[in-house]
Scaffold this motif. Structure first.
Motif, PDB file in Angstrom:
ATOM      1  N   GLY A  25      35.091  35.218  35.818  1.00 11.85           N
ATOM      2  CA  GLY A  25      33.663  35.067  36.075  1.00 11.85           C
ATOM      3  C   GLY A  25      32.914  36.384  36.136  1.00 11.85           C
ATOM      4  N   ILE A  26      33.635  37.494  36.313  1.00  6.41           N
ATOM      5  CA  ILE A  26      32.928  38.785  36.348  1.00  6.41           C
ATOM      6  C   ILE A  26      32.273  39.094  35.007  1.00  6.41           C
ATOM      7  CG2 ILE A  26      34.396  39.712  38.182  1.00  6.41           C
ATOM      8  CD1 ILE A  26      35.817  41.407  36.043  1.00  6.41           C
ATOM      9  N   ASP A  27      32.737  38.447  33.933  1.00  5.33           N
ATOM     10  CA  ASP A  27      32.115  38.662  32.638  1.00  5.33           C
ATOM     11  C   ASP A  27      30.705  38.092  32.604  1.00  5.33           C
ATOM     12  OD1 ASP A  27      32.894  40.179  30.493  1.00  5.33           O
ATOM     13  OD2 ASP A  27      33.583  38.499  29.285  1.00  5.33           O
ATOM     14  N   ILE A  28      30.452  37.054  33.397  1.00  4.33           N
ATOM     15  CA  ILE A  28      29.089  36.530  33.500  1.00  4.33           C
ATOM     16  C   ILE A  28      28.187  37.598  34.106  1.00  4.33           C
ATOM     17  CG2 ILE A  28      27.623  34.748  34.528  1.00  4.33           C
ATOM     18  CD1 ILE A  28      30.064  32.906  34.546  1.00  4.33           C
ATOM     19  N   ALA A 185      35.954  29.577  46.181  1.00  3.10           N
ATOM     20  CA  ALA A 185      36.132  28.535  45.164  1.00  3.10           C
ATOM     21  C   ALA A 185      37.570  28.071  45.116  1.00  3.10           C
ATOM     22  CB  ALA A 185      35.714  29.057  43.782  1.00  3.10           C
ATOM     23  N   GLY A 186      37.756  26.909  44.490  1.00  2.00           N
ATOM     24  CA  GLY A 186      39.089  26.388  44.223  1.00  2.00           C
ATOM     25  C   GLY A 186      39.719  27.129  43.040  1.00  2.00           C
ATOM     26  N   GLY A 187      40.288  26.380  42.098  1.00  2.00           N
ATOM     27  CA  GLY A 187      40.950  27.002  40.963  1.00  2.00           C
ATOM     28  C   GLY A 187      39.994  27.762  40.063  1.00  2.00           C
ATOM     29  N   MET A 194      31.291  28.587  40.048  1.00  2.00           N
ATOM     30  CA  MET A 194      30.699  29.156  41.253  1.00  2.00           C
ATOM     31  C   MET A 194      29.944  30.434  40.928  1.00  2.00           C
ATOM     32  SD  MET A 194      32.588  30.572  44.704  1.00  2.00           S
ATOM     33  CE  MET A 194      33.231  32.039  43.843  1.00  2.00           C
ATOM     34  N   ILE A 195      30.552  31.329  40.164  1.00  2.00           N
ATOM     35  CA  ILE A 195      29.890  32.592  39.838  1.00  2.00           C
ATOM     36  C   ILE A 195      28.687  32.344  38.942  1.00  2.00           C
ATOM     37  CG2 ILE A 195      30.177  34.794  38.631  1.00  2.00           C
ATOM     38  CD1 ILE A 195      32.999  34.941  39.759  1.00  2.00           C
ATOM     39  N   ALA A 196      28.789  31.370  38.018  1.00  2.00           N
ATOM     40  CA  ALA A 196      27.635  31.016  37.193  1.00  2.00           C
ATOM     41  C   ALA A 196      26.489  30.539  38.077  1.00  2.00           C
ATOM     42  CB  ALA A 196      28.014  29.942  36.187  1.00  2.00           C
ATOM     43  N   THR A 197      26.808  29.710  39.071  1.00  2.00           N
ATOM     44  CA  THR A 197      25.781  29.207  39.982  1.00  2.00           C
ATOM     45  C   THR A 197      25.182  30.337  40.800  1.00  2.00           C
ATOM     46  OG1 THR A 197      26.889  27.060  40.121  1.00  2.00           O
ATOM     47  CG2 THR A 197      25.333  27.604  41.890  1.00  2.00           C
TER      48      THR A 197
END
Length: 230
Positions: A25-28, A185-187, A194-197
């Protein structure tokens, strides 16, 4: 908010021995940076002219116990940019992926305890929340972890209120301006959602969709909520 009104966003990523997919998610976040904007706008400058004011100057700290190449799944070795001992404690965001349950370096423990009140936002994915829970910092707080590991989490860290959700947001102590936030977050898939949100709630939405979610094909048209369907 335009980048001229933002200070540099400093993001720490605890990478050592973690599941690679947990920190994807860090790429977002990275796609929202002025550094990334400088790369992509050269291909089609006119397309990005309306989005450039929203780009944020970012600095990532890739953290491990030493500066020697560190291990991640599935056999990947990465070069850290800073150690736990030397990393600043007053970052803006810390991202914690899920390591092996036995991975508990003293340096990481000390870093989390010293950075907890100084860094406003913490994001954990999978058993990264158990790593954080091992410090005692989240005792009494609502957290989640990989759904398959919830019972283990409850046994290992009974003082934490473990809940069966895709992700959970809680207020945490923070010594600076603003409200401290803990997102667990879960998996890995839940962690990406979550990171997108988080990004959609804290940056210009069209900018996030144009520079990160659509190009990376992180689709939020399925179950992208905090809750499981079953």
């Amino acid at each position: 908010m335009a980048s001229s009104n933002r200070k540099k966003l400093r993001i720490g990523v605890m990478l050592e021995s973690v599941q690679l997919s947990d920190i994807m998610g860090i790429d977002i976040l990275g796609n929202l940076s002025s550094q990334y904007m400088a790369q992509v706008k050269s291909f089609e400058p006119s397309w990005f002219v309306n989005h450039e004011p929203h780009a944020v100057d970012m600095e990532f700290f890739f953290i491990a116990t030493t500066l020697e190449p560190g291990f991640m799944t599935p056999g990947l070795h990465f070069v850290p940019t800073v150690t736990y001992d030397d990393c600043p404690r007053d970052l803006d965001i810390i991202v914690v992926g899920g390591p092996a349950i036995s991975h508990r370096p003293e340096q990481a423990d000390r870093f989390m305890k010293e950075a907890w009140g100084k860094t406003r936002v913490w994001l954990t994915t999978c058993v990264g929340s158990m790593w954080l829970a091992s410090t005692g910092l989240v005792d009494g707080m609502r957290c989640t972890t990989n759904r398959e590991g919830l019972e283990l989490a409850r046994r290992l860290h009974p003082k934490v209120d473990w809940v069966d959700q895709r992700w959970v947001v809680e207020e945490k102590v923070f010594e600076g301006d603003g409200k401290g936030e803990l997102w667990t977050a879960g998996g890995a898939g839940a962690g990406i959602h979550m990171i997108a949100t988080y990004c959609l709630e804290n940056f210009n939405k069209e900018f996030v969709n144009t520079l990160a979610l659509r190009p990376l094909e992180f689709r939020l048209d399925g179950n992208a909520s905090q809750f499981y369907l079953d």
